[in-house]
Every structure is written in C-alpha cells, then in structure tokens.
Scaffold this active site. Structure first.
Site, PDB file in Angstrom:
ATOM      1  N   ARG A   1       3.499 -27.080  78.274  1.00 27.00           N
ATOM      2  CA  ARG A   1       4.856 -27.594  78.025  1.00 27.00           C
ATOM      3  C   ARG A   1       5.063 -27.812  76.528  1.00 27.00           C
ATOM      4  NH1 ARG A   1       5.372 -32.748  78.225  1.00 27.00           N
ATOM      5  NH2 ARG A   1       4.234 -33.028  80.182  1.00 27.00           N
TER       6      ARG A   1
ATOM      7  N   LYS B   1      21.738 -13.544  77.329  1.00 23.22           N
ATOM      8  CA  LYS B   1      22.752 -12.532  77.044  1.00 23.22           C
ATOM      9  C   LYS B   1      22.139 -11.390  76.223  1.00 23.22           C
ATOM     10  CE  LYS B   1      25.549 -15.254  79.301  1.00 23.22           C
ATOM     11  NZ  LYS B   1      24.961 -16.561  79.332  1.00 23.22           N
TER      12      LYS B   1
ATOM     13  N   TYR C   1      32.689 -22.137  75.128  1.00 24.39           N
ATOM     14  CA  TYR C   1      32.209 -21.778  76.472  1.00 24.39           C
ATOM     15  C   TYR C   1      32.421 -22.977  77.414  1.00 24.39           C
ATOM     16  CZ  TYR C   1      28.693 -21.084  80.127  1.00 24.39           C
ATOM     17  OH  TYR C   1      28.049 -20.983  81.325  1.00 24.39           O
TER      18      TYR C   1
ATOM     19  N   ASP D   1      27.068 -21.603  67.946  1.00 22.28           N
ATOM     20  CA  ASP D   1      26.584 -20.852  69.103  1.00 22.28           C
ATOM     21  C   ASP D   1      26.748 -19.371  68.752  1.00 22.28           C
ATOM     22  OD1 ASP D   1      26.334 -19.458  71.512  1.00 22.28           O
ATOM     23  OD2 ASP D   1      27.138 -21.104  72.700  1.00 22.28           O
TER      24      ASP D   1
HETATM   25  N1  PLP Z   1      26.833 -20.232  75.162  1.00 21.74           N
HETATM   26  C1  PLP Z   1      27.611 -19.183  75.494  1.00 21.74           C
HETATM   27  C2  PLP Z   1      28.555 -18.608  74.481  1.00 21.74           C
HETATM   28  C3  PLP Z   1      27.554 -18.656  76.792  1.00 21.74           C
HETATM   29  O1  PLP Z   1      28.348 -17.611  77.114  1.00 21.74           O
HETATM   30  C4  PLP Z   1      26.663 -19.243  77.736  1.00 21.74           C
HETATM   31  C5  PLP Z   1      26.597 -18.730  79.118  1.00 21.74           C
HETATM   32  O2  PLP Z   1      27.404 -17.930  79.563  1.00 21.74           O
HETATM   33  C6  PLP Z   1      25.882 -20.320  77.351  1.00 21.74           C
HETATM   34  C7  PLP Z   1      25.983 -20.792  76.061  1.00 21.74           C
HETATM   35  C8  PLP Z   1      24.947 -20.992  78.328  1.00 21.74           C
HETATM   36  O3  PLP Z   1      23.790 -20.223  78.467  1.00 21.74           O
HETATM   37  P1  PLP Z   1      22.886 -20.168  79.807  1.00 21.74           P
HETATM   38  O4  PLP Z   1      23.724 -19.567  80.884  1.00 21.74           O
HETATM   39  O5  PLP Z   1      21.718 -19.323  79.380  1.00 21.74           O
HETATM   40  O6  PLP Z   1      22.491 -21.569  80.110  1.00 21.74           O
END
Ligand code: PLP
Length: 382
Positions: free
Chosen positions: A50, A199, A102, A174
């Site tokens: 961990r 992604k 998001y 992000d």
């Molecule tokens: N940030 C963005 C721009 C996203 O599109 C997403 C998920 O679609 C996330 C964060 C969250 O990521 P996760 O689904 O891997 O938890």
C-alpha cells in the site's frame, strides 16, 4: 544524448530501465504485498505494497517525467486522485471551480467536502474578472479543467494560475482531456495536475486509475501520506496496464487529433448540426488560447443537434462504429448523450449541460469509417 530525452523516449523508458536481475525490458508486475527486510527497517525501498510497490513506482516516475513534475502519485481512480488533492483542504477553506467541470468533480466537492465545511464557488473560468471576484481570503484552490468535459471550453492556465497565486491559492489542473502530450500545465504555472488515467493515458478502456503530479515537494509529501493513510492505491496490474498504454500515447494522440479533424469537417457542414464544439475550430472562443497552451486540439468533439433532445438520442442510438458508452480517450470511438449519461449527476444544477448535446470520443479507427458512420447516423449520405 544531449539534454533531456524527448517525450516519446520518456514515455517508453522513464522509470522503466531493464530489470536488474533478469534483464526484462518491461517492468515486472510485482504482485507481492510485502517485501523482505534484512534487518528491522533495512530493505530495498519497499516494505508494504500500500505504501509503495515497484510497478507503481515505475508508473509514478514515468508519468511525473511526462508532466515535467518532480513527484507523481498513482491512485485507484481519477476520483481517488481528486479526493487526495481535496483532502489537503481544511474546514473553512474555499475552492473556486469552473462551471463546466466534470460532473464527478462537482459531486465530490458538493456532496463529500461541502458537508465537511469546505465552501466553493463555481465560476466561468474564461472570465478572468469573474475569477478575481470569486477569490476570497480563505480561497486555497482554483480547480481548472481544460478542455472541459463535455463542452470543450478552454481555460487560460497561465492567467488563472497567476490569479490563484496572487491570492495565496493553488491552481489544480485536471489534464485528463489533453494529456501531457498536448498540454503541460506545470510549466504554464499550475501547482498540481490530476488525471483520470482511465482515459487517454491507459488508452484501451481496460483499466481505471488516477494520478497526481506536482513540483511542490511539501505538497507531494502530504499527498504521499494521504495515499498511504487512506489507501486508495492502484493495484500492480493496473499500473502495468497504464504504463503499457503510455508507451503509445504520442502516436495515439496524433491519430485521435487527426481523426477528430475529419469528424469536425463533416459536422460543421451538416444541416442537422447547429453547433460544433472543438478547440481546433477558428471560431471556438478558446481557439487562440488553445493554440498557445496546447500542441494540438485533442480527440474530443461535442455538437448540438438542431432537432433537439429526441433527435440527439436517435443519433447516439444509430451509430455502429461509434459505440454508445460512457468514458473516453481509448482507441475505440465512443458516442454519448451527456445530459442523461456522464452528466446526469449535475442535472438541474448550474453545471447542467444542454439536452441536445452529443459528445464524441474520436478513436483511432480508419477516419473514413468514422465519418461514414456519423453521416449515416445523422441521416445524411454515406
Ligand atoms: N476527470 C475527468 C475530466 C473525467 O472525465 C473523469 C471521468 O470521466 C474523472 C476525472 C474521474 O476519473 P475516474 O473515472 O477514473 O475516477
């Protein structure tokens, strides 16, 4: 080699020297949960998985290098990465967040951190006066997404970071949509980068993961403490999958961008489409900023359907090469209806998205097949 190796070289080699014992050119998937010590506290750098794991360490070194960061930390998902960054806040602190972040980011801030005494203001981050006006003495963080999900709004990272710093706050970006291949927020002035590695970094729709990168060593120590204390860590096989994906990030992104251009060319001419949202379009309000801070415009395309919600739902049902599914950033093309799928959690809020909006994650299939598929689904020739 003179100077730092190039992006593609680092994507393939950073943190991934051949295994010193076997010579394996791919970092082994280290499944061990614990590591032998020769005396109490004397070990090879790993004690308990961990806290740290060799496959995760390879991924962290590689992604930190790609973001131009001194430190990087892997998490079990993009949301776990966001959670760790938000946990550095204290009761009474305030966050400024973009109006089309998001939906999950909006949800964790409003439903998890707000009840713990964190306050927040959502603001149009393209309006720098509005950003300045939203800053309070207790503002500790400005949360930027660019391009945004799903409206593909472009935020000026350098300008927003400067405002955050004038007020003693950190700027978090992000970078999921752009990836470090197209955009590197830290050299532009941001303090922290977060990713959903689910992604483009993973790139093959077969792993869920998250990542945080920073040059602030004190913050990195705090995040490493949270990574271990909270324990939302990625498993070794997940780290291996992301590392494997990242090796081809540059070539995949080039094809995503090229295919997106072909799709945008179809959509901008199509009578059933009232508006195409893509930062590569010269009439996109963020086009000039995107040209400055990105090396290309990415593989995400959104568009508004002239016929409204029902016609948008029909189009997403009709495509065959574009699969109707949530998520984005992988080799296969996906289509979705944000208002009823990825952004359902923000319905009725200021972050709600138009119900005639369709979002495309343009994959790396043959461009002509993608164009023909959309053309058929829209009811045109092809
Ligand atoms: N940030 C963005 C721009 C996203 O599109 C997403 C998920 O679609 C996330 C964060 C969250 O990521 P996760 O689904 O891997 O938890």
């Amino acid at each position: 080699m003179n100077g730092e190796p190039g992006f593609e070289t680092r994507a393939i080699h950073a943190g991934q020297d051949p295994d010193p014992v076997t010579g394996a050119v791919v970092p082994p998937v280290s499944l061990a949960s614990t590591f032998a010590q020769t005396a109490v506290g004397v070990h090879s750098g790993f004690e308990y998985a961990r806290t740290g794991n060799p496959t995760r360490a390879a991924l962290e070194t590689c992604l930190a290098s790609l973001e131009g960061a001194a430190r990087g930390l892997g998490f079990a998902s993009g949301m776990a990465a966001e959670d760790a960054v938000l946990r550095t806040l204290r009761t009474g602190d305030h966050i400024v967040i973009g109006t089309d972040a998001y939906g999950g980011t909006f949800r964790i801030v409003s439903k998890v951190f707000e009840p713990m005494g964190i306050t927040w203001t959502s603001v149009d981050l393209t309006d720098l006066d509005a950003v300045r006006n939203a800053m309070r003495t207790e503002t500790r963080m400005v949360w930027v997404e660019t391009p945004t999900n799903p409206l593909l709004t472009i935020v000026d990272i350098a300008a927003v970071s400067a405002i955050a710093h004038e007020h003693g706050a950190r700027c978090v970006v992000d970078n999921t949509f752009a990836t470090p291949y197209l955009q590197r927020p830290l050299p532009l002035g941001a303090d922290v980068v977060v990713h959903s590695t689910t992604k483009y970094l993973g790139g093959h729709s077969d792993v869920v993961g998250g990542f945080v990168a920073t040059n602030d060593l004190e913050l990195a120590d705090q995040l490493a403490f949270l990574q271990n204390a909270v324990g939302a860590v990625p498993g070794p096989f997940d780290c291996y999958l992301v590392l494997r994906g990242v090796k081809t990030l540059a070539v995949r992104m080039d094809r995503h961008c090229a295919n997106a251009r072909a799709v945008v060319a179809l959509l901008t001419e199509h009578p059933k489409v009232s508006r195409v949202l893509h930062p590569g379009l010269p009439n996109h309000p963020g086009h000039d900023i995107a040209r400055r801070q990105m090396s290309d415009f990415g593989g995400m395309v959104s568009f508004l359907v002239r016929g409204g919600r029902d016609e948008a739902l029909e189009i997403v049902r009709r495509t065959k090469v574009f699969t109707l599914a949530e998520s984005l950033g992988a080799v296969e093309s996906l289509i979705e209806h944000p208002a009823q799928m990825t952004h359902l959690s923000v319905a009725g809020s200021p972050l709600a998205v138009p119900d005639n909006l369709v979002r495309l994650s343009v994959g790396i299939e043959t461009a002509a097949d993608l164009v023909a598929d959309l053309s058929r689904a829209l009811g045109g020739p092809g």
